[in-house]
Design a protein around this motif. Structure first.
Motif, PDB file in Angstrom:
ATOM      1  N   ALA A 228      -9.580  -7.889  -1.184  1.00  0.00           N
ATOM      2  CA  ALA A 228     -10.687  -7.074  -2.101  1.00  0.00           C
ATOM      3  C   ALA A 228     -11.604  -5.993  -2.300  1.00  0.00           C
ATOM      4  O   ALA A 228     -11.546  -5.228  -2.548  1.00  0.00           O
ATOM      5  N   ILE A 229     -12.249  -5.786  -0.734  1.00  0.00           N
ATOM      6  CA  ILE A 229     -12.958  -4.560  -0.229  1.00  0.00           C
ATOM      7  C   ILE A 229     -11.770  -2.864  -0.458  1.00  0.00           C
ATOM      8  O   ILE A 229     -11.820  -1.994  -0.576  1.00  0.00           O
ATOM      9  N   ARG A 230     -10.615  -3.955   0.288  1.00  0.00           N
ATOM     10  CA  ARG A 230      -9.519  -2.566   0.520  1.00  0.00           C
ATOM     11  C   ARG A 230      -8.681  -2.290  -1.022  1.00  0.00           C
ATOM     12  O   ARG A 230      -8.661  -1.063  -1.289  1.00  0.00           O
ATOM     13  N   TRP A 321      -2.639   3.660   5.502  1.00  0.00           N
ATOM     14  CA  TRP A 321      -2.289   3.691   6.576  1.00  0.00           C
ATOM     15  C   TRP A 321      -3.019   3.248   7.681  1.00  0.00           C
ATOM     16  O   TRP A 321      -2.833   2.847   8.426  1.00  0.00           O
ATOM     17  N   MET A 322      -4.588   2.826   7.211  1.00  0.00           N
ATOM     18  CA  MET A 322      -5.536   2.629   8.422  1.00  0.00           C
ATOM     19  C   MET A 322      -4.739   1.605   9.248  1.00  0.00           C
ATOM     20  O   MET A 322      -4.427   0.552   8.939  1.00  0.00           O
ATOM     21  N   GLY A 323      -4.996   1.230  10.200  1.00  0.00           N
ATOM     22  CA  GLY A 323      -4.339   0.141  11.254  1.00  0.00           C
ATOM     23  C   GLY A 323      -5.298  -0.312  12.199  1.00  0.00           C
ATOM     24  O   GLY A 323      -7.004   0.283  11.860  1.00  0.00           O
ATOM     25  N   TYR A 324      -5.814  -1.232  13.309  1.00  0.00           N
ATOM     26  CA  TYR A 324      -6.487  -2.391  13.634  1.00  0.00           C
ATOM     27  C   TYR A 324      -7.225  -0.817  14.572  1.00  0.00           C
ATOM     28  O   TYR A 324      -6.802  -0.092  15.127  1.00  0.00           O
ATOM     29  N   GLY A 325      -8.950  -0.316  14.866  1.00  0.00           N
ATOM     30  CA  GLY A 325      -9.331   0.800  15.243  1.00  0.00           C
ATOM     31  C   GLY A 325      -9.164   1.756  14.455  1.00  0.00           C
ATOM     32  O   GLY A 325      -8.888   2.839  15.182  1.00  0.00           O
ATOM     33  N   TRP A 446     -15.196   0.307  15.066  1.00  0.00           N
ATOM     34  CA  TRP A 446     -14.835   0.079  13.744  1.00  0.00           C
ATOM     35  C   TRP A 446     -14.699   1.568  13.233  1.00  0.00           C
ATOM     36  O   TRP A 446     -15.007   2.566  12.976  1.00  0.00           O
ATOM     37  N   PHE A 447     -14.538   1.421  11.573  1.00  0.00           N
ATOM     38  CA  PHE A 447     -14.290   2.960  10.435  1.00  0.00           C
ATOM     39  C   PHE A 447     -14.624   2.687   9.363  1.00  0.00           C
ATOM     40  O   PHE A 447     -14.449   1.413   8.219  1.00  0.00           O
ATOM     41  N   ASP A 448     -14.911   3.564   8.525  1.00  0.00           N
ATOM     42  CA  ASP A 448     -15.686   4.053   6.897  1.00  0.00           C
ATOM     43  C   ASP A 448     -14.174   4.817   6.592  1.00  0.00           C
ATOM     44  O   ASP A 448     -13.745   4.934   6.881  1.00  0.00           O
ATOM     45  N   THR A 449     -14.158   4.688   5.355  1.00  0.00           N
ATOM     46  CA  THR A 449     -13.162   5.049   3.911  1.00  0.00           C
ATOM     47  C   THR A 449     -13.628   5.833   3.220  1.00  0.00           C
ATOM     48  O   THR A 449     -14.694   4.994   2.571  1.00  0.00           O
ATOM     49  N   PHE A 450     -13.730   7.424   2.938  1.00  0.00           N
ATOM     50  CA  PHE A 450     -14.624   7.887   1.702  1.00  0.00           C
ATOM     51  C   PHE A 450     -13.313   8.508   0.255  1.00  0.00           C
ATOM     52  O   PHE A 450     -12.094   8.819   1.239  1.00  0.00           O
ATOM     53  N   PHE A 451     -13.061   8.467  -0.412  1.00  0.00           N
ATOM     54  CA  PHE A 451     -12.152   8.952  -1.293  1.00  0.00           C
ATOM     55  C   PHE A 451     -13.303   9.545  -2.137  1.00  0.00           C
ATOM     56  O   PHE A 451     -13.617   8.995  -2.921  1.00  0.00           O
ATOM     57  N   PRO A 480     -19.869  -3.947  10.572  1.00  0.00           N
ATOM     58  CA  PRO A 480     -19.897  -5.808  10.617  1.00  0.00           C
ATOM     59  C   PRO A 480     -21.391  -6.181   9.598  1.00  0.00           C
ATOM     60  O   PRO A 480     -21.747  -6.976   9.225  1.00  0.00           O
ATOM     61  N   PHE A 481     -21.658  -4.649   8.804  1.00  0.00           N
ATOM     62  CA  PHE A 481     -23.255  -5.299   8.074  1.00  0.00           C
ATOM     63  C   PHE A 481     -22.666  -5.422   6.807  1.00  0.00           C
ATOM     64  O   PHE A 481     -23.390  -5.885   5.799  1.00  0.00           O
ATOM     65  N   GLU A 482     -21.109  -5.526   6.579  1.00  0.00           N
ATOM     66  CA  GLU A 482     -20.732  -5.620   5.239  1.00  0.00           C
ATOM     67  C   GLU A 482     -19.894  -6.921   4.734  1.00  0.00           C
ATOM     68  O   GLU A 482     -19.144  -6.927   5.708  1.00  0.00           O
ATOM     69  N   THR A 483     -19.441  -6.957   3.442  1.00  0.00           N
ATOM     70  CA  THR A 483     -18.493  -7.833   3.291  1.00  0.00           C
ATOM     71  C   THR A 483     -17.024  -7.547   4.893  1.00  0.00           C
ATOM     72  O   THR A 483     -16.877  -6.635   4.580  1.00  0.00           O
ATOM     73  N   GLU A 484     -16.718  -9.276   5.429  1.00  0.00           N
ATOM     74  CA  GLU A 484     -15.301  -8.119   6.799  1.00  0.00           C
ATOM     75  C   GLU A 484     -14.058  -8.391   5.658  1.00  0.00           C
ATOM     76  O   GLU A 484     -13.981  -9.334   3.888  1.00  0.00           O
ATOM     77  N   THR A 485     -13.584  -7.346   5.937  1.00  0.00           N
ATOM     78  CA  THR A 485     -12.004  -7.149   6.399  1.00  0.00           C
ATOM     79  C   THR A 485     -11.318  -7.770   6.256  1.00  0.00           C
ATOM     80  O   THR A 485     -11.549  -8.000   7.471  1.00  0.00           O
ATOM     81  N   HIS A 486     -10.285  -7.462   6.276  1.00  0.00           N
ATOM     82  CA  HIS A 486      -8.550  -8.126   7.319  1.00  0.00           C
ATOM     83  C   HIS A 486      -8.845  -6.808   8.625  1.00  0.00           C
ATOM     84  O   HIS A 486      -8.171  -7.710   9.208  1.00  0.00           O
ATOM     85  N   TRP A 487      -9.493  -5.880   8.897  1.00  0.00           N
ATOM     86  CA  TRP A 487      -9.236  -5.169   9.690  1.00  0.00           C
ATOM     87  C   TRP A 487     -10.105  -6.070  10.843  1.00  0.00           C
ATOM     88  O   TRP A 487     -10.225  -5.515  11.822  1.00  0.00           O
ATOM     89  N   GLN A 488     -11.051  -5.981  10.364  1.00  0.00           N
ATOM     90  CA  GLN A 488     -12.460  -6.970  11.097  1.00  0.00           C
ATOM     91  C   GLN A 488     -12.646  -5.364  11.805  1.00  0.00           C
ATOM     92  O   GLN A 488     -12.688  -5.115  11.177  1.00  0.00           O
TER      93      GLN A 488
END
Length: 547
Positions: A228-230, A321-325, A446-451, A480-488
């Motif tokens: 849901a985060i994504r 398009w975002m992948g692990y790392g 980890w990574f952060d995403t902005f729109f 790790p400080f917010e709800t976990e995503t499938h990317w972890q």
């Protein structure tokens, strides 16, 4: 967009002879939404002219062939005034050329395919050859839109009778041709030299095919949609900014199930071009039709670098398009290619920015479960399993207490301007410990995403998603400080097999550098290297692979 890490399927999903393509046959009982198609009860699934894709009937296949491969079979048939047998030769000529790897067969002259050898079917039970009346239907419909319904029906009945007679002749011609050709031995035809590929090229090609195959199943898409985060972030940005999408042409790169495309269509986009090279495009097409967006969304199968789009440029590119790392999979390369070739000046990238972060990591319980575990398994020494155990980046979820310093941004990615060359890099970073620790267990990435709503919107490279959301912007973190995503996150365990970790104190500064590099040219896997120095107490360098 990260799939579960799994062995690649060695089968090429675009192989012309791939028997697995049969599993993609669409159930015609559920084809309520196929645009402009009202299949008869006896319609047959038909294999595409340029791929192994299977379509519910000839009309759908012809439409996809025009849109994806820019080839109009009916137009060629009309230009050369081909009769039934001439059309048979044309179809078999195209199929034979495609089997040879030529997806741009020469049709500049009728003489190219006017050979009786092309009366022999290339495919067994080729449904296209048994349904050529549909071509006649399409051809006649184009030139007779102003005729009355009764007259049109009469014409079609006459054509059908003629075709039936021609088909009977065709059967006889095929039998004769096959008998003649079977008399020739295989040795009479010299074998063509086969171009050899390097081992690396073959390995990368197989991995690439496996990558697209992994996205053809429901499991990965279910995982992503349930994140849901994504998914909420994309939905919220698109719906909250309908003014940006209304009347615009949008391209969805790697559309998957089509969810982002449908968000855009519902937000008022004039046209959405949904592109994907996985078999999931068939289900995306069904989803589009069933939800009433067939007049807005066009689904295109293929790599963005190879397909032909119905427009020269688009106003917006949306892609997950975002992948692990962040950069595992190398899908961003394709998104940036699409940007450089199709995005109109002043066009918008969605999302617009991402940032990569790194922080020191401490978790003795995880180290015990992942490393120490092998030293005694049910009383047996399995320490042989520890070989190369520190060489792999681990995708897992960390807890806030595992991060013992404020993270540092080591790579900001402004999607409107960053280049593919910048995705291979060496960047410096610096962090300060917030507490005493017995030793550094590794690093957490980890990574952060902005729109952002405009390509000229001001953006701070050190922006925090939670702060940006307070200002009314759409953003999310995979940290790790917010709800976990499938990317972890990506955990890089420090190798302490030969040296014990050094105890560290609160306030100590760790300076280092981090490098990202593709495992090899064309690969979707990553090699990550980190060098670090702790106030002269410890100096280390280590590499990990993410594959």
């Amino acid at each position: 967009m990260s799939p579960p890490q799994q062995d690649a399927d060695p089968r090429a999903e675009d192989s012309y002879s791939d028997s697995d393509s049969a599993s993609d046959i669409l159930n015609t009982a559920n084809d309520e939404g196929w645009e402009d198609v009202e299949p008869e009860e006896d319609s047959q699934p038909v294999v595409g002219l340029f791929s192994a894709d299977v379509y519910p009937d000839v009309r759908v296949m012809l439409k996809e062939t025009r849109e994806r491969y820019n080839f109009d079979l009916v137009k060629v048939q009309k230009e050369f005034d081909l009769d039934f047998l001439g059309t048979i030769k044309l179809v078999n000529y195209i199929r034979s050329e495609v089997q040879k790897g030529n997806k741009s067969p020469d049709v500049s002259s009728k003489s190219v395919f006017d050979d009786d050898s092309y009366l022999k079917p290339v495919l067994d039970d080729d449904a296209l050859l048994y349904n050529l009346e549909d071509l006649a239907d399409d051809s006649a419909e184009e030139g007779n839109n102003e005729k009355t319904t009764d007259k049109r029906v009469a014409e079609l009945e006459e054509e059908l009778e003629l075709l039936r007679g021609q088909f009977a002749n065709y059967r006889l011609a095929v039998q004769t041709s096959m008998s003649e050709q079977l008399q020739a031995t295989d040795d009479s035809v010299p074998a063509k030299p086969v171009a050899t590929k390097s081992e690396a090229a073959t390995r990368i090609e197989d991995a690439d095919e496996g990558y697209f195959t992994s996205y053809s199943t429901n499991t990965i898409h279910e995982t992503m949609l349930k994140d849901a985060i994504r998914t909420d972030a994309y939905r919220d940005f698109i719906y909250d900014n309908k003014g940006l999408f209304k009347g615009k042409v949008v391209m969805d790169v790697g559309c998957g199930t089509g969810i982002l495309s449908m968000f855009c269509a519902r937000a008022g986009a004039k046209m959405v071009i949904a592109v994907d090279n996985s078999n999931i495009i068939q289900k995306a097409r069904e989803n589009v039709y069933k939800n009433g967006f067939a007049d807005v969304i066009q689904c295109v199968r293929g790599k963005i670098e190879e397909v032909t789009l119905p427009v020269p440029q688009v106003d917006i590119i949306v892609s997950e398009w975002m992948g692990y790392g962040l950069l595992y999979e190398a899908m961003l390369d394709s998104v940036l290619w699409a940007r450089d070739h199709y995005l109109a000046p002043g066009g918008l990238m969605v999302p617009s920015h991402t940032t990569l972060r790194i922080a020191p990591y401490v978790d003795s319980d995880f180290v015990d479960s992942h490393v120490t575990f092998w030293k005694s398994v049910y009383g047996f020494d399995m320490s042989s399993m520890l070989t190369n155990i520190y060489d792999e980046a681990i995708v897992t979820g960390a807890k806030p207490e595992n991060v013992v310093a404020d993270s540092a941004v080591f790579l900001p990615l402004p999607l409107h301007t960053i280049t593919v060359e910048e995705l291979t890099f060496l960047k410096n970073f610096e962090v300060t410990l917030k507490e005493d620790i017995d030793g550094l267990d590794g690093w957490n990435i980890w990574f952060d995403t902005f729109f952002m709503p405009s390509p000229t919107s001001k953006f701070n490279d050190n922006a925090i998603p939670s702060d940006m959301k307070k200002e009314g912007f759409v953003a999310f973190t995979t940290g790790p400080f917010e709800t976990e995503t499938h990317w972890q996150q990506c955990v890089l365990l420090a190798d302490h097999s030969e040296r014990k970790p050094v105890p560290l104190k609160k306030g100590q500064v760790i300076k280092g550098s981090i490098a990202y590099k593709k495992k090899e040219e064309g690969s979707r896997a990553l090699d990550i290297e980190v060098k670090w120095n702790i106030d002269g107490v410890e100096e280390r360098k280590q590499s990990w692979s993410l594959q």
